[in-house]
Write an enzyme that holds these catalytic residues in place. Structure first.
Site, PDB file in Angstrom:
ATOM      1  N   PHE A  23       0.866  -1.189   0.000  1.00  0.00           N
ATOM      2  CA  PHE A  23       0.000   0.000   0.000  1.00  0.00           C
ATOM      3  C   PHE A  23       0.898   1.233   0.000  1.00  0.00           C
ATOM      4  O   PHE A  23       1.866   1.299   0.746  1.00  0.00           O
ATOM      5  CB  PHE A  23      -0.900  -0.020   1.236  1.00  0.00           C
ATOM      6  CG  PHE A  23      -2.144   0.799   1.082  1.00  0.00           C
ATOM      7  CD1 PHE A  23      -3.255   0.279   0.438  1.00  0.00           C
ATOM      8  CD2 PHE A  23      -2.201   2.082   1.579  1.00  0.00           C
ATOM      9  CE1 PHE A  23      -4.414   1.028   0.300  1.00  0.00           C
ATOM     10  CE2 PHE A  23      -3.346   2.842   1.442  1.00  0.00           C
ATOM     11  CZ  PHE A  23      -4.456   2.323   0.807  1.00  0.00           C
ATOM     12  N   PHE A  58      -0.967  -2.820   8.161  1.00  0.00           N
ATOM     13  CA  PHE A  58      -1.596  -3.578   9.242  1.00  0.00           C
ATOM     14  C   PHE A  58      -1.142  -5.035   9.248  1.00  0.00           C
ATOM     15  O   PHE A  58      -1.069  -5.665  10.302  1.00  0.00           O
ATOM     16  CB  PHE A  58      -3.123  -3.498   9.115  1.00  0.00           C
ATOM     17  CG  PHE A  58      -3.844  -4.031  10.316  1.00  0.00           C
ATOM     18  CD1 PHE A  58      -3.918  -3.290  11.487  1.00  0.00           C
ATOM     19  CD2 PHE A  58      -4.448  -5.273  10.276  1.00  0.00           C
ATOM     20  CE1 PHE A  58      -4.580  -3.779  12.595  1.00  0.00           C
ATOM     21  CE2 PHE A  58      -5.117  -5.774  11.389  1.00  0.00           C
ATOM     22  CZ  PHE A  58      -5.180  -5.019  12.555  1.00  0.00           C
ATOM     23  N   ALA A  81       4.039   2.884   4.770  1.00  0.00           N
ATOM     24  CA  ALA A  81       3.655   4.290   4.746  1.00  0.00           C
ATOM     25  C   ALA A  81       2.158   4.388   5.024  1.00  0.00           C
ATOM     26  O   ALA A  81       1.350   3.931   4.226  1.00  0.00           O
ATOM     27  CB  ALA A  81       3.989   4.925   3.406  1.00  0.00           C
ATOM     28  N   ILE A  83      -0.613   7.147   5.577  1.00  0.00           N
ATOM     29  CA  ILE A  83      -0.811   8.581   5.354  1.00  0.00           C
ATOM     30  C   ILE A  83      -2.204   8.968   5.834  1.00  0.00           C
ATOM     31  O   ILE A  83      -3.189   8.313   5.499  1.00  0.00           O
ATOM     32  CB  ILE A  83      -0.615   8.924   3.863  1.00  0.00           C
ATOM     33  CG1 ILE A  83       0.807   8.508   3.435  1.00  0.00           C
ATOM     34  CG2 ILE A  83      -0.848  10.409   3.616  1.00  0.00           C
ATOM     35  CD1 ILE A  83       1.057   8.555   1.949  1.00  0.00           C
ATOM     36  N   GLU A  86      -9.166  11.263   5.682  1.00  0.00           N
ATOM     37  CA  GLU A  86     -10.265  12.065   6.204  1.00  0.00           C
ATOM     38  C   GLU A  86     -10.799  11.544   7.536  1.00  0.00           C
ATOM     39  O   GLU A  86     -11.556  12.235   8.206  1.00  0.00           O
ATOM     40  CB  GLU A  86     -11.398  12.106   5.180  1.00  0.00           C
ATOM     41  CG  GLU A  86     -11.008  12.824   3.911  1.00  0.00           C
ATOM     42  CD  GLU A  86     -12.127  12.822   2.886  1.00  0.00           C
ATOM     43  OE1 GLU A  86     -13.249  12.378   3.203  1.00  0.00           O
ATOM     44  OE2 GLU A  86     -11.871  13.272   1.766  1.00  0.00           O
ATOM     45  N   THR A  87     -10.420  10.325   7.916  1.00  0.00           N
ATOM     46  CA  THR A  87     -10.898   9.736   9.168  1.00  0.00           C
ATOM     47  C   THR A  87      -9.704   9.453  10.082  1.00  0.00           C
ATOM     48  O   THR A  87      -8.573   9.764   9.752  1.00  0.00           O
ATOM     49  CB  THR A  87     -11.656   8.416   8.889  1.00  0.00           C
ATOM     50  OG1 THR A  87     -10.712   7.441   8.428  1.00  0.00           O
ATOM     51  CG2 THR A  87     -12.754   8.619   7.865  1.00  0.00           C
ATOM     52  N   HIS A  89      -8.644   6.473  10.768  1.00  0.00           N
ATOM     53  CA  HIS A  89      -8.187   5.127  10.434  1.00  0.00           C
ATOM     54  C   HIS A  89      -6.668   4.995  10.587  1.00  0.00           C
ATOM     55  O   HIS A  89      -6.174   3.998  11.126  1.00  0.00           O
ATOM     56  CB  HIS A  89      -8.611   4.797   8.994  1.00  0.00           C
ATOM     57  CG  HIS A  89      -8.245   3.434   8.541  1.00  0.00           C
ATOM     58  ND1 HIS A  89      -8.917   2.304   8.975  1.00  0.00           N
ATOM     59  CD2 HIS A  89      -7.289   3.007   7.689  1.00  0.00           C
ATOM     60  CE1 HIS A  89      -8.383   1.242   8.413  1.00  0.00           C
ATOM     61  NE2 HIS A  89      -7.393   1.636   7.624  1.00  0.00           N
ATOM     62  N   PHE A 114      11.301  -0.129  13.160  1.00  0.00           N
ATOM     63  CA  PHE A 114      10.060   0.543  12.774  1.00  0.00           C
ATOM     64  C   PHE A 114      10.376   1.583  11.698  1.00  0.00           C
ATOM     65  O   PHE A 114      10.694   2.724  11.991  1.00  0.00           O
ATOM     66  CB  PHE A 114       9.422   1.201  13.998  1.00  0.00           C
ATOM     67  CG  PHE A 114       8.050   1.764  13.749  1.00  0.00           C
ATOM     68  CD1 PHE A 114       6.945   0.937  13.761  1.00  0.00           C
ATOM     69  CD2 PHE A 114       7.873   3.110  13.517  1.00  0.00           C
ATOM     70  CE1 PHE A 114       5.669   1.452  13.547  1.00  0.00           C
ATOM     71  CE2 PHE A 114       6.608   3.636  13.303  1.00  0.00           C
ATOM     72  CZ  PHE A 114       5.504   2.814  13.313  1.00  0.00           C
ATOM     73  N   ARG A 128      10.411  11.546   2.663  1.00  0.00           N
ATOM     74  CA  ARG A 128      11.076  10.630   3.591  1.00  0.00           C
ATOM     75  C   ARG A 128      11.392   9.271   2.960  1.00  0.00           C
ATOM     76  O   ARG A 128      11.868   8.372   3.638  1.00  0.00           O
ATOM     77  CB  ARG A 128      10.180  10.427   4.825  1.00  0.00           C
ATOM     78  CG  ARG A 128      10.144  11.666   5.700  1.00  0.00           C
ATOM     79  CD  ARG A 128       8.926  11.703   6.611  1.00  0.00           C
ATOM     80  NE  ARG A 128       8.980  12.843   7.519  1.00  0.00           N
ATOM     81  CZ  ARG A 128       8.704  14.093   7.177  1.00  0.00           C
ATOM     82  NH1 ARG A 128       8.339  14.380   5.950  1.00  0.00           N
ATOM     83  NH2 ARG A 128       8.790  15.072   8.071  1.00  0.00           N
TER      84      ARG A 128
END
Length: 174
Positions: A23, A58, A81, A83, A86-87, A89, A114, A128
């Site tokens: 992702f 995840f 990554a 990012i 809007e929520t 999550h 990490f 980054r």
């Protein structure tokens, strides 16, 4: 004078695992390239680097746990990554992944790194995930952002060296 233990990012014998999220692949591929290039520059051969791709951040802990349990690796580098959207999550993902990875490293006694970006914008993530390594810490004069994959690999090498210098967990207290 106290005894001081400090690791150096030197060549470590053995295998390294990298677990990387697909992702946001335009970001994570840069992290992966930086990590692999850095490990190889420090004497780790390509054949001693295993890369496992997960669908998202995840899923990284599940694969990292399997790699740690195999006891085949000197360290497991976790790259991804997440990012902000809007929520909230992203906050749930970041919290779950970071806590799981931290616990695994302690439980297995193997460095778990990490290298998962937790950025507000795609632009921050891109800054980054490319180029050279940044400076270590924001407290340094002229500090700059750099490829966190490079920093993750350097930290892995340093942790492997540090753990090799520390007394073993079986040592007794006099």
């Amino acid at each position: 004078m106290p005894n001081v233990y400090e690791g150096k990012p030197t060549r470590a014998p053995g295998r390294f695992a990298i677990v990387v999220s697909r992702f946001n692949e335009s970001v994570t591929r840069g992290l992966l390239e930086g990590a692999v290039k850095t490990l190889c520059a420090h004497g780790v051969s390509d054949e001693n680097i295993d890369v496992a791709w997960t669908p998202g951040a995840f899923e990284i802990p599940t694969v990292a746990e399997r790699m740690l349990a195999s006891r085949r690796y000197q360290a497991v580098l976790c790259l991804g990554a997440v990012i902000r959207g809007e929520t909230t999550h992203d906050q749930h993902i970041n919290r779950a992944v970071s806590m799981a990875l931290a616990e695994m490293g302690v439980r297995h006694g193997i460095p778990v790194l990490f290298g998962i970006l937790t950025c507000n914008t795609l632009e921050q993530a891109m800054a980054r995930s490319g180029g050279d390594a940044g400076t270590r810490g924001k407290d340094q004069p002229g500090s700059r952002i750099g490829n966190k994959g490079i920093e993750c690999a350097l930290a892995a090498l340093e942790m492997v060296d540090l753990l090799a210098k520390l007394p073993s967990s079986e040592a007794t207290v006099p």
